[in-house]
Design an enzyme around this catalytic site. Structure first.
Site, PDB file in Angstrom:
ATOM      1  N   GLY A  12       5.461  40.899  31.371  1.00 23.94           N
ATOM      2  CA  GLY A  12       4.710  41.499  30.260  1.00 23.94           C
ATOM      3  C   GLY A  12       3.284  41.814  30.669  1.00 23.94           C
ATOM      4  CG  ASN A  89       1.872  37.426  29.223  1.00 24.08           C
ATOM      5  OD1 ASN A  89       1.039  36.883  28.501  1.00 24.08           O
ATOM      6  ND2 ASN A  89       2.089  38.744  29.176  1.00 24.08           N
ATOM      7  CB  SER A 141       1.611  30.696  20.444  1.00 21.28           C
ATOM      8  OG  SER A 141       0.847  30.873  19.260  1.00 21.28           O
ATOM      9  CE1 TYR A 154       4.696  34.879  19.302  1.00 19.43           C
ATOM     10  CE2 TYR A 154       3.300  33.341  18.095  1.00 19.43           C
ATOM     11  CZ  TYR A 154       3.500  34.176  19.174  1.00 19.43           C
ATOM     12  OH  TYR A 154       2.527  34.304  20.146  1.00 19.43           O
ATOM     13  CE  LYS A 158       4.957  32.926  22.312  1.00 21.90           C
ATOM     14  NZ  LYS A 158       4.937  33.353  23.721  1.00 21.90           N
ATOM     15  CB  ILE A 187      -5.986  36.214  22.485  1.00 23.83           C
ATOM     16  CG1 ILE A 187      -5.822  34.699  22.730  1.00 23.83           C
ATOM     17  CG2 ILE A 187      -6.670  36.907  23.659  1.00 23.83           C
ATOM     18  CD1 ILE A 187      -7.057  33.914  22.992  1.00 23.83           C
TER      19      ILE A 187
HETATM   20  P1  NAP Z   1       0.965  42.440  23.953  1.00 26.91           P
HETATM   21  O1  NAP Z   1      -0.393  43.041  24.087  1.00 26.91           O
HETATM   22  O2  NAP Z   1       1.894  42.961  22.920  1.00 26.91           O
HETATM   23  O3  NAP Z   1       1.665  42.474  25.384  1.00 26.91           O
HETATM   24  C1  NAP Z   1       2.953  41.973  25.584  1.00 26.91           C
HETATM   25  C2  NAP Z   1       3.640  42.789  26.663  1.00 26.91           C
HETATM   26  O4  NAP Z   1       4.978  42.253  26.831  1.00 26.91           O
HETATM   27  C3  NAP Z   1       3.793  44.259  26.275  1.00 26.91           C
HETATM   28  O5  NAP Z   1       3.431  45.105  27.345  1.00 26.91           O
HETATM   29  C4  NAP Z   1       5.270  44.359  25.952  1.00 26.91           C
HETATM   30  O6  NAP Z   1       5.825  45.646  26.184  1.00 26.91           O
HETATM   31  C5  NAP Z   1       5.863  43.351  26.918  1.00 26.91           C
HETATM   32  N1  NAP Z   1       7.224  43.004  26.537  1.00 26.91           N
HETATM   33  C6  NAP Z   1       7.722  42.864  25.268  1.00 26.91           C
HETATM   34  N2  NAP Z   1       9.029  42.608  25.317  1.00 26.91           N
HETATM   35  C7  NAP Z   1       9.380  42.568  26.633  1.00 26.91           C
HETATM   36  C8  NAP Z   1      10.593  42.364  27.321  1.00 26.91           C
HETATM   37  N3  NAP Z   1      11.745  42.145  26.675  1.00 26.91           N
HETATM   38  N4  NAP Z   1      10.598  42.405  28.681  1.00 26.91           N
HETATM   39  C9  NAP Z   1       9.452  42.656  29.349  1.00 26.91           C
HETATM   40  N5  NAP Z   1       8.259  42.871  28.749  1.00 26.91           N
HETATM   41  C10 NAP Z   1       8.233  42.829  27.412  1.00 26.91           C
HETATM   42  O7  NAP Z   1       0.845  40.875  23.654  1.00 26.91           O
HETATM   43  P2  NAP Z   1      -0.281  39.797  24.068  1.00 26.91           P
HETATM   44  O8  NAP Z   1      -1.106  39.533  22.864  1.00 26.91           O
HETATM   45  O9  NAP Z   1      -0.921  40.173  25.354  1.00 26.91           O
HETATM   46  O10 NAP Z   1       0.649  38.520  24.250  1.00 26.91           O
HETATM   47  C11 NAP Z   1       1.055  38.041  25.549  1.00 26.91           C
HETATM   48  C12 NAP Z   1       1.664  36.662  25.362  1.00 26.91           C
HETATM   49  O11 NAP Z   1       0.693  35.785  24.780  1.00 26.91           O
HETATM   50  C13 NAP Z   1       2.872  36.642  24.416  1.00 26.91           C
HETATM   51  O12 NAP Z   1       3.830  35.728  24.884  1.00 26.91           O
HETATM   52  C14 NAP Z   1       2.273  36.145  23.114  1.00 26.91           C
HETATM   53  O13 NAP Z   1       3.220  35.517  22.299  1.00 26.91           O
HETATM   54  C15 NAP Z   1       1.237  35.167  23.635  1.00 26.91           C
HETATM   55  N6  NAP Z   1       0.168  34.871  22.675  1.00 26.91           N
HETATM   56  C16 NAP Z   1      -0.663  35.842  22.244  1.00 26.91           C
HETATM   57  C17 NAP Z   1      -1.674  35.527  21.328  1.00 26.91           C
HETATM   58  C18 NAP Z   1      -2.648  36.540  20.817  1.00 26.91           C
HETATM   59  O14 NAP Z   1      -3.457  36.162  19.935  1.00 26.91           O
HETATM   60  N7  NAP Z   1      -2.653  37.769  21.304  1.00 26.91           N
HETATM   61  C19 NAP Z   1      -1.783  34.208  20.866  1.00 26.91           C
HETATM   62  C20 NAP Z   1      -0.906  33.250  21.318  1.00 26.91           C
HETATM   63  C21 NAP Z   1       0.071  33.585  22.244  1.00 26.91           C
HETATM   64  P3  NAP Z   1       5.978  46.669  24.909  1.00 26.91           P
HETATM   65  O15 NAP Z   1       4.600  47.182  24.639  1.00 26.91           O
HETATM   66  O16 NAP Z   1       6.907  47.717  25.433  1.00 26.91           O
HETATM   67  O17 NAP Z   1       6.565  45.845  23.799  1.00 26.91           O
END
Ligand code: NAP
Length: 246
Positions: A12, A89, A141, A154, A158, A187
């Site tokens: 990801g 990720n 998370s 979710y 997690k 984030i």
């Molecule tokens: P993001 O900006 O949506 O990025 C996630 C990436 O993962 C996207 O490029 C997405 O592609 C890709 N992805 C989704 N499904 C996939 C699959 N089946 N195979 C391969 N890649 C895939 O999210 P983020 O905020 O950076 O989050 C990254 C991680 O941190 C996640 O696990 C999330 O749960 C965790 N997290 C985030 C936050 C926050 O506040 N942002 C907080 C706690 C935990 P598409 O665009 O094509 O879907």
């Protein structure tokens, strides 16, 4: 350079937290294998990283598909001959109140967030066991620790990632493989951009540091956990949340 010549797979990694982890790893001298579903963003990120000193390959892969996962691991080994670091990720949200949550949205979130983490961990474990070294970082998370209304799928995924991380840490420790989880709070990424302004302001009130986190905050911890600095750290869940959960 904390990760000089280390080989890292980051799932990801086209955007958001995964992209920032890949960029920070490159700055620290790692050789990278990036994978994501989003091919356009992945190409952009890979050429950005490629323009730095580190080596970088990119692969379109769905983390829920065992064949895609095996292909990423094989290509990484063919290219670099080893895998030192895996960052699980890739993740999504599909929020809804429990009574409205469809079995499909339950399965989708569990499949990407938890099954994907399992598949990649399993796939790298064999080469890492042979090497007698490796480090796995799973992005969980704080929602997996505290739960959240409207995020049962979710939160379950997690929390599952945390259980998986601790089990893997115990199972693979004798082969000198470490596994840790990072539990980010709120984030700034595309995932949280979807949250309505009003709800965002409510969440801000719950953060003692009074501000949202940046992907860099998570990436800096990932660098530490991936590096020799964390040589004696395994089975841990470390929060990056501005003090939101304590
Ligand atoms: P993001 O900006 O949506 O990025 C996630 C990436 O993962 C996207 O490029 C997405 O592609 C890709 N992805 C989704 N499904 C996939 C699959 N089946 N195979 C391969 N890649 C895939 O999210 P983020 O905020 O950076 O989050 C990254 C991680 O941190 C996640 O696990 C999330 O749960 C965790 N997290 C985030 C936050 C926050 O506040 N942002 C907080 C706690 C935990 P598409 O665009 O094509 O879907």
């Amino acid at each position: 350079m904390l990760l000089k010549d280390k080989v890292a797979i980051v799932t990801g990694s086209a955007q958001g937290i995964g992209r920032e982890i890949a960029l920070r790893f490159a700055e620290e001298g790692a050789k990278l294998a990036l994978c994501d579903l989003n091919e356009e963003a992945l190409s952009k990120t890979a050429s950005e990283i490629g323009s730095k000193t580190s080596q970088c390959i990119k692969l379109r892969a769905d983390v829920t598909n065992p064949d895609d996962v095996e292909a990423v691991v094989k290509k990484t080994l063919d290219t670099y001959t080893k895998i030192d670091i895996l960052v699980n990720n890739a993740g999504i949200t599909k929020d809804n109140l429990l009574v409205r949550l469809s079995p499909e949205d339950w399965d989708l979130v569990l499949s990407i967030n938890l099954r994907g983490t399992f598949l990649f961990t399993k796939a790298v474990s064999r080469p890492m066991m042979k090497q007698r070294s490796g480090t796995i970082i799973n992005i969980s998370s704080i929602i997996g620790i505290m739960g959240n209304a409207g995020q049962a799928n979710y939160a379950a995924s997690k929390a599952g990632v945390i259980g998986l991380t601790k089990s893997v840490a115990k199972e693979l420790a004798s082969r000198n493989i470490r596994a840790n989880a990072i539990a980010p709070g709120f984030i700034k990424t595309a995932m949280t951009d979807k949250i309505p302004e009003e709800m965002r302001n409510e969440m801000l009130k719950l953060i003692p540091l009074g501000r949202l986190g940046e992907p860099k905050h998570v990436a800096d911890l990932a660098v530490f956990l991936a590096s020799e600095l964390a040589d004696y750290v395994t089975g841990q869940v470390i929060q990056v949340d501005g003090g939101m959960v304590m």
